[in-house]
Scaffold this motif. Structure first.
Motif, PDB file in Angstrom:
ATOM      1  N   SER A  38       0.808  -1.227   0.000  1.00 58.86           N
ATOM      2  CA  SER A  38       0.000   0.000   0.000  1.00 58.86           C
ATOM      3  C   SER A  38       0.836   1.270   0.000  1.00 58.86           C
ATOM      4  N   ALA A  39       2.172   1.157  -0.068  1.00 59.88           N
ATOM      5  CA  ALA A  39       3.029   2.352  -0.070  1.00 59.88           C
ATOM      6  C   ALA A  39       2.702   3.224  -1.282  1.00 59.88           C
ATOM      7  N   PRO A  40       2.512   4.542  -1.085  1.00 65.36           N
ATOM      8  CA  PRO A  40       2.075   5.407  -2.192  1.00 65.36           C
ATOM      9  C   PRO A  40       3.184   5.805  -3.148  1.00 65.36           C
ATOM     10  N   THR A  41       4.447   5.757  -2.711  1.00 63.70           N
ATOM     11  CA  THR A  41       5.561   6.178  -3.565  1.00 63.70           C
ATOM     12  C   THR A  41       6.693   5.154  -3.472  1.00 63.70           C
ATOM     13  N   GLU A  42       7.623   5.228  -4.424  1.00 61.83           N
ATOM     14  CA  GLU A  42       8.785   4.342  -4.393  1.00 61.83           C
ATOM     15  C   GLU A  42       9.590   4.543  -3.112  1.00 61.83           C
ATOM     16  N   TRP A  43       9.755   5.789  -2.708  1.00 62.90           N
ATOM     17  CA  TRP A  43      10.540   6.094  -1.509  1.00 62.90           C
ATOM     18  C   TRP A  43       9.881   5.490  -0.275  1.00 62.90           C
ATOM     19  N   ASP A  44       8.558   5.642  -0.151  1.00 61.81           N
ATOM     20  CA  ASP A  44       7.837   5.042   0.976  1.00 61.81           C
ATOM     21  C   ASP A  44       7.955   3.524   0.947  1.00 61.81           C
ATOM     22  N   LEU A  45       7.875   2.947  -0.255  1.00 59.89           N
ATOM     23  CA  LEU A  45       7.947   1.499  -0.381  1.00 59.89           C
ATOM     24  C   LEU A  45       9.314   0.985   0.065  1.00 59.89           C
ATOM     25  N   MET A  46      10.378   1.656  -0.349  1.00 66.32           N
ATOM     26  CA  MET A  46      11.720   1.218   0.031  1.00 66.32           C
ATOM     27  C   MET A  46      11.906   1.314   1.546  1.00 66.32           C
ATOM     28  N   GLY A  47      11.343   2.360   2.146  1.00 60.89           N
ATOM     29  CA  GLY A  47      11.424   2.476   3.601  1.00 60.89           C
ATOM     30  C   GLY A  47      10.648   1.380   4.301  1.00 60.89           C
ATOM     31  N   ALA A  48       9.443   1.062   3.783  1.00 54.82           N
ATOM     32  CA  ALA A  48       8.628   0.011   4.382  1.00 54.82           C
ATOM     33  C   ALA A  48       9.305  -1.349   4.257  1.00 54.82           C
ATOM     34  N   ALA A  49       9.941  -1.613   3.131  1.00 57.33           N
ATOM     35  CA  ALA A  49      10.621  -2.891   2.931  1.00 57.33           C
ATOM     36  C   ALA A  49      11.816  -3.036   3.877  1.00 57.33           C
ATOM     37  N   SER A  50      12.575  -1.958   4.069  1.00 56.82           N
ATOM     38  CA  SER A  50      13.716  -2.006   4.985  1.00 56.82           C
ATOM     39  C   SER A  50      13.252  -2.230   6.421  1.00 56.82           C
ATOM     40  N   CYS A  51      12.184  -1.554   6.809  1.00 59.03           N
ATOM     41  CA  CYS A  51      11.630  -1.726   8.158  1.00 59.03           C
ATOM     42  C   CYS A  51      11.175  -3.164   8.361  1.00 59.03           C
ATOM     43  N   ALA A  52      10.515  -3.728   7.347  1.00 58.67           N
ATOM     44  CA  ALA A  52      10.058  -5.117   7.432  1.00 58.67           C
ATOM     45  C   ALA A  52      11.237  -6.067   7.581  1.00 58.67           C
ATOM     46  N   ALA A  53      12.295  -5.839   6.815  1.00 55.44           N
ATOM     47  CA  ALA A  53      13.460  -6.729   6.875  1.00 55.44           C
ATOM     48  C   ALA A  53      14.088  -6.716   8.259  1.00 55.44           C
ATOM     49  N   ARG A  54      14.196  -5.535   8.853  1.00 60.49           N
ATOM     50  CA  ARG A  54      14.773  -5.449  10.203  1.00 60.49           C
ATOM     51  C   ARG A  54      13.927  -6.224  11.211  1.00 60.49           C
ATOM     52  N   GLU A  55      12.615  -6.009  11.160  1.00 60.40           N
ATOM     53  CA  GLU A  55      11.760  -6.597  12.193  1.00 60.40           C
ATOM     54  C   GLU A  55      11.601  -8.102  12.016  1.00 60.40           C
ATOM     55  N   VAL A  56      11.463  -8.565  10.786  1.00 61.89           N
ATOM     56  CA  VAL A  56      11.248  -9.989  10.555  1.00 61.89           C
ATOM     57  C   VAL A  56      12.524 -10.790  10.770  1.00 61.89           C
ATOM     58  N   SER A  57      13.663 -10.241  10.344  1.00 59.88           N
ATOM     59  CA  SER A  57      14.923 -10.978  10.466  1.00 59.88           C
ATOM     60  C   SER A  57      15.484 -10.937  11.879  1.00 59.88           C
ATOM     61  N   THR A  58      15.097  -9.913  12.654  1.00 61.54           N
ATOM     62  CA  THR A  58      15.624  -9.597  13.989  1.00 61.54           C
ATOM     63  C   THR A  58      17.070  -9.097  13.937  1.00 61.54           C
ATOM     64  N   LEU A  59      17.621  -8.873  12.739  1.00 62.41           N
ATOM     65  CA  LEU A  59      18.920  -8.209  12.637  1.00 62.41           C
ATOM     66  C   LEU A  59      18.712  -6.702  12.768  1.00 62.41           C
ATOM     67  N   SER A  60      19.768  -5.986  13.104  1.00 64.86           N
ATOM     68  CA  SER A  60      19.591  -4.590  13.506  1.00 64.86           C
ATOM     69  C   SER A  60      19.419  -3.611  12.360  1.00 64.86           C
ATOM     70  N   THR A  61      19.902  -3.970  11.154  1.00 66.25           N
ATOM     71  CA  THR A  61      19.978  -2.996  10.073  1.00 66.25           C
ATOM     72  C   THR A  61      19.553  -3.620   8.758  1.00 66.25           C
ATOM     73  N   ALA A  62      18.857  -2.838   7.936  1.00 67.95           N
ATOM     74  CA  ALA A  62      18.501  -3.293   6.584  1.00 67.95           C
ATOM     75  C   ALA A  62      18.608  -2.109   5.631  1.00 67.95           C
ATOM     76  N   VAL A  63      19.258  -2.335   4.508  1.00 66.46           N
ATOM     77  CA  VAL A  63      19.424  -1.304   3.492  1.00 66.46           C
ATOM     78  C   VAL A  63      18.995  -1.886   2.154  1.00 66.46           C
ATOM     79  N   LEU A  64      18.164  -1.159   1.432  1.00 69.83           N
ATOM     80  CA  LEU A  64      17.692  -1.611   0.124  1.00 69.83           C
ATOM     81  C   LEU A  64      18.370  -0.784  -0.960  1.00 69.83           C
ATOM     82  N   LEU A  65      19.045  -1.458  -1.886  1.00 69.18           N
ATOM     83  CA  LEU A  65      19.682  -0.806  -3.032  1.00 69.18           C
ATOM     84  C   LEU A  65      18.877  -1.150  -4.274  1.00 69.18           C
ATOM     85  N   ILE A  66      18.409  -0.120  -4.990  1.00 65.15           N
ATOM     86  CA  ILE A  66      17.641  -0.326  -6.213  1.00 65.15           C
ATOM     87  C   ILE A  66      18.311   0.433  -7.343  1.00 65.15           C
TER      88      ILE A  66
END
Length: 458
Positions: free
Chosen positions: A155-183
């Motif tokens: 449901s992210a309205p923009t690419e920037w919002d989507l990339m932020g949501a994906a990074s947040c999801a990766a951190r929380e689901v993996s339980t690792l501290s950091t996630a960075v998305l390169l596109i």
């Protein structure tokens, strides 16, 4: 005797079902929803219920039991089976009175609800105390987290919002501290947004990736797409591959790297930690699912953006056309917004003599020349075959005439000439009428021999 909150809920439901044919369920608050932890007596139950929804949501929010002898008279009733007639729902509270969830019973035949109300409340009180003794309601599982985050990514309205949501999801689901998305972007891989309060490791990673430059980022992306997802074993003393040197310089000691999208347009999801950890294959699989969802959503956003651009742009010249032009002139400011109606002189002759492909080349060349002659903020539209309109903001009519003359000079440098009619909206005048006056001024230029500018009378 229960060893977990889920087991305590299941035993409560099982015990109750021995004494009544009711549909019985226990729903506990898990993250932002009531989630069904145990149930019996129905072909289907609601797995999750949004806050405040249904009788169960009402009871949870108010902490007050609901006795409903006729469910058809209660607008909040959520149907779980077609023959239900009555419902009893009581809150499950911890010893301090804080709601943890609800115990819900629904009957399809005659029932005396009051005795059951007392029984259900006593059971709910014991269940609440036992849940707290066992450490509280069950935590949200990783698959449940992924499901919740996937909805946010979709449901992210923009690419920037989507990339932020994906990074947040990766951190929380993996339980690792950091996630960075390169596109991949027009000028190399693009780093997604950082969290509002980035951790020290993420700050260092971003600094190292920025300093490493596009070539190094490209190697990381290429590695992921060439060989697939990979992860470290989190063991000390093992040297990293050269591609990941910028990450190890930042302090990364555990890393999951997952390809995102196709190799030519996608990127890589980097999930990292400065602790020596051992990610399991399930974690990598969840990250791959997340990466797939992120790319699907990103590709959809880009497709919609292209369709919007195609719908509002002339496919030949790339200029905006009649739809956006109508919206723009509707917002024209009387006395300040000038419309410049532009017509290519002798264009029909070009088409008749050299063919439409030659005519198209003339139009594209003129469009670029006219755009280059306008100021920043001025707008150029193609509204017909060889008809253009420029919309400009000016302080006085003479300024509009000077800009129109710049356009004629730019056209001459391409080997063509244009006729330009200029009009400024009058107070209370419709945009269509202003454009008509600009057209009349243009025809005045045509009558006078073309290749010139004429200002409509104020």
């Amino acid at each position: 005797m229960a060893s977990s909150a889920q087991e305590a809920c299941r035993w409560t439901v099982t015990a109750l079902s021995r004494y009544t044919p009711a549909t019985i369920s226990v729903l506990l608050q898990v993250h932002d929803r009531l989630r069904c932890v145990a149930a019996t007596g129905a072909w289907q139950v609601f797995a999750t219920v949004p806050p405040g929804t249904g009788i169960v949501g009402r009871v949870y929010e108010t902490g007050t039991a609901a006795v409903v002898p006729d469910v058809t008279a209660d607008p909040d009733y959520l149907p779980v089976r077609p023959d239900v007639t009555a419902e009893l729902c009581v809150p499950v509270l911890d010893p301090s009175g804080r709601p943890l969830g609800v115990l819900d019973l629904q009957w399809s035949g005659p029932v005396d609800l009051e005795p059951w109300r007392e029984t259900a409340q006593r059971l709910a009180a014991r269940l609440g105390a036992r849940i707290i003794a066992l450490g509280g309601p069950p935590a949200e599982s990783r698959s449940e987290k992924l499901l919740r985050h996937a909805a946010a990514v979709s449901s992210a309205p923009t690419e920037w919002d989507l990339m932020g949501a994906a990074s947040c999801a990766a951190r929380e689901v993996s339980t690792l501290s950091t996630a960075v998305l390169l596109i991949a972007g027009p000028e190399g891989a693009l780093l997604g947004p950082s969290p509002l309060v980035p951790g020290e490791l993420e700050t260092r990673i971003r600094a190292e990736l920025t300093e490493a430059g596009p070539t190094a980022l490209g190697r990381m992306v290429d590695r992921a797409h060439r060989y697939g997802a990979g992860y470290t074993l989190g063991e000390a003393g093992q040297p990293p591959t050269e591609d990941y040197r910028p990450l190890t310089r930042a302090g990364v000691r555990t890393l999951v790297a997952v390809p995102v999208g196709p190799a030519d347009a996608g990127g890589v999801l980097l999930v990292a930690d400065e602790r020596l950890l051992r990610p399991d294959p399930t974690t990598v699989s969840l990250m791959e699912l997340l990466a797939g969802q992120a790319w699907t959503s990103l590709d959809r956003l880009r497709t919609l953006a292209r369709l919007r651009e195609q719908a509002s742009s002339d496919p030949l010249t790339g200029l905006r056309h009649t739809g956006p032009f109508g919206q723009r002139i509707a917002a024209a400011t009387p006395g300040r917004t000038a419309l410049l109606a532009i017509d290519v002189d002798g264009f029909k002759t070009v088409n008749d003599t050299y063919g439409h492909q030659a005519g198209d080349r003339v139009l594209v060349g003129l469009a670029r020349a006219l755009e280059g002659a306008l100021r920043h903020g001025d707008e150029l539209y193609r509204i017909g075959g060889d008809e253009f309109v420029a919309v400009i903001e000016v302080s006085r009519p003479e300024e509009a005439v000077r800009i129109a003359e710049r356009l004629t000079e730019a056209a001459r440098r391409t080997g063509r000439t244009i006729s330009v009619g200029v009009a400024l909206p009058r107070p209370g005048e419709s945009p269509d009428l202003t454009l008509r006056r600009a057209d009349q001024a243009l025809y005045a230029v045509k009558r006078q021999g073309r290749d010139g500018v004429h200002l409509s009378a104020a």
